[in-house]
Enzyme design. Structure first.
Site, PDB file in Angstrom:
ATOM      1  N   LYS A   1       0.829  -1.209   0.000  1.00 45.61           N
ATOM      2  CA  LYS A   1       0.000   0.000   0.000  1.00 45.61           C
ATOM      3  C   LYS A   1       0.868   1.266   0.000  1.00 45.61           C
ATOM      4  O   LYS A   1       2.089   1.165  -0.042  1.00 45.61           O
ATOM      5  CB  LYS A   1      -0.963  -0.037   1.185  1.00 45.61           C
ATOM      6  CG  LYS A   1      -1.839  -1.305   1.213  1.00 45.61           C
ATOM      7  CD  LYS A   1      -2.863  -1.359   0.081  1.00 45.61           C
ATOM      8  CE  LYS A   1      -3.458  -2.739  -0.175  1.00 45.61           C
ATOM      9  NZ  LYS A   1      -4.315  -3.273   0.872  1.00 45.61           N
TER      10      LYS A   1
HETATM   11  C1  LIG Z   1      -5.264  -4.319   1.332  1.00 47.86           C
HETATM   12  C2  LIG Z   1      -6.732  -4.230   1.328  1.00 47.86           C
HETATM   13  C3  LIG Z   1      -7.511  -4.583   2.432  1.00 47.86           C
HETATM   14  C4  LIG Z   1      -6.959  -5.295   3.644  1.00 47.86           C
HETATM   15  O1  LIG Z   1      -5.888  -4.695   4.227  1.00 47.86           O
HETATM   16  P1  LIG Z   1      -4.882  -5.568   5.139  1.00 47.86           P
HETATM   17  O2  LIG Z   1      -4.052  -4.506   5.786  1.00 47.86           O
HETATM   18  O3  LIG Z   1      -4.101  -6.434   4.201  1.00 47.86           O
HETATM   19  O4  LIG Z   1      -5.693  -6.338   6.099  1.00 47.86           O
HETATM   20  C5  LIG Z   1      -8.870  -4.362   2.376  1.00 47.86           C
HETATM   21  N1  LIG Z   1      -9.462  -3.844   1.290  1.00 47.86           N
HETATM   22  C6  LIG Z   1      -8.755  -3.511   0.193  1.00 47.86           C
HETATM   23  C7  LIG Z   1      -9.468  -2.919  -0.975  1.00 47.86           C
HETATM   24  C8  LIG Z   1      -7.372  -3.708   0.175  1.00 47.86           C
HETATM   25  O5  LIG Z   1      -6.685  -3.418  -0.925  1.00 47.86           O
END
Ligand SMILES: *Cc1c(COP(=O)(O)O)cnc(C)c1O
Length: 396
Positions: free
Chosen positions: A195
């Site tokens: 991210k």
């Molecule tokens: C990455 C992601 C999540 C979950 O995040 P984590 O930190 O991996 O639990 C939820 N929704 C979307 C759209 C994502 O890209």
């Protein structure tokens, strides 16, 4: 024509370029080490500091940091008292965690189709999914592009629903000049390494409502009204559990990394935009792929750069293009198999193929190309060259 690597030709690059990747520098490392030497590894001062800094960055009064983006989504669903029998409208083109968070609370995800040009939730499809049991709509800012919040807010208000936002792709994105996070009543972010910024694992909920923030701080700490540090400060051992909660706490070690990373968020967002602009320009004349549309008045955060294979123009399908690009050393990916088509949702909710035809069609054609801030110009050129090489070889 040059022979494709998948057919034994020379690949564009020798090492696989991932679709996304974190970047850690010495300041990040020093921040984490300093926290390891401090008194607080969890429930300490770094947690509040991260919450305060992200709140300032987003322009919201409060944020609540938790152990993952998924925990943030679950915490947000609990904050609105979502319970058994309640329904939540969620776009099917998202990561499974968006819908799973609804299921954790015993509620029912109702899958909405998407707009084929943007892959964002199709607002014109929402009203017919609303029933007496509908409690909320989740906007997902797919790939980093903000949804049509004007329309979503109108629908939410007209039917008395809460608008939630899964902005795990969209840290730093803006809609009509307002940061994503300051639009919906509750917004979830993720700090997973792919991210925009990372804390290893981690997540956060932004809210405009301080009462909800307190409730979410209890939820992340077993439903207990004070945390260990607060009790130490007050010289008391006494605590009460007022609601059922979870251990969704994030550590100070993770927050130290997050605080350090946040300082680079704007510079990295700019780099993502520049790479996307370069891709847009390079691919605008390439027959065989289609680009997604971006809405006016938005700053797209480009967590993903997604192209669509044009099966009218290519003689192979997406899987073949995917494999050919991987063979060239380009670590392409697919985001996502529509959530309603996962076996769990097919079995538990009898979700069938045909439920969301636009998403199902889009799924057949999408490929995510590498995009991350520490990509070099050479990496970027490799992606462009490999895409041209593969598309031209497979064009009818
Ligand atoms: C990455 C992601 C999540 C979950 O995040 P984590 O930190 O991996 O639990 C939820 N929704 C979307 C759209 C994502 O890209």
């Amino acid at each position: 024509m040059t022979k494709l690597a998948i057919d034994g030709g020379i690949p564009i690059r020798r090492t696989l370029l991932p679709y996304g990747r974190h970047h850690i520098d010495e300041t990040d490392i020093n921040a984490v080490v300093a926290t390891l030497r401090s008194d607080w590894l969890t429930t300490g001062p770094r947690v509040q500091e991260l919450e305060k800094n992200v709140a300032e960055y987003l322009g919201v009064p409060e944020t609540v940091a938790v152990s993952s983006g998924t925990a943030a989504l679950h915490t947000m669903m609990a904050a609105i008292n979502l319970g058994p029998g309640d329904e939540v409208i969620v776009p099917t083109m998202t990561f499974a965690a968006t819908a799973n968070a609804i299921v954790y609370q015993g509620a029912i995800p109702v899958f909405a189709d998407i707009n084929a040009d943007t892959l964002l939730i199709d607002e014109s499809n929402i009203e017919k999914l609303i029933t007496k049991r509908t409690k909320a709509i989740v906007a997902v800012d797919y790939a980093g592009q903000p949804c049509n919040y004007k329309r979503l807010n109108e629908i939410a208000q007209a039917y008395g629903l809460t608008l939630l936002d899964d902005a795990c792709h969209a840290l730093g994105a803006t809609y009509n000049g307002i940061k994503v996070g300051a639009i919906a009543s509750l917004t979830a972010f993720s700090f997973h390494p792919v991210k925009h910024i990372t804390s290893g694992e981690g997540g956060l909920i932004a809210t405009l409502d301080s009462e909800l923030a307190d409730k979410m701080r209890r939820f992340r700490n077993h439903g207990i009204s004070t945390d260990f540090r607060q009790r130490e400060q007050r010289n008391t051992w006494y605590y009460e559990m007022t609601d059922l909660g979870y251990n969704y706490r994030i550590t100070d070690i993770q927050c130290a990394l997050g605080i350090s990373q946040l300082k680079k968020a704007d510079q990295w967002l700019k780099r993502r935009s520049d790479i996307a602009a370069q891709y847009n320009e390079s691919f605008s004349g390439l027959q065989g792929i289609n680009l997604l549309e971006t809405n006016q008045g938005c700053l797209h955060a480009y967590h993903l750069y997604v192209i669509k294979i044009d099966d009218q123009v290519l003689r192979v399908d997406r899987s073949k293009v995917y494999s050919a690009l991987r063979a060239e050393g380009i670590g392409v990916n697919v985001h996502y198999l529509p959530v309603h088509l996962h076996p769990f949702y097919r079995h538990k909710y009898s979700a069938q193929k045909g439920l969301c035809p636009e998403a199902e069609r889009a799924y057949q054609s999408i490929i995510s190309l590498p995009i991350f801030p520490s990509m070099t110009d050479e990496d970027m050129q490799n992606v462009i060259d490999a895409t041209y090489k593969v598309v031209e070889a497979y064009r009818i």
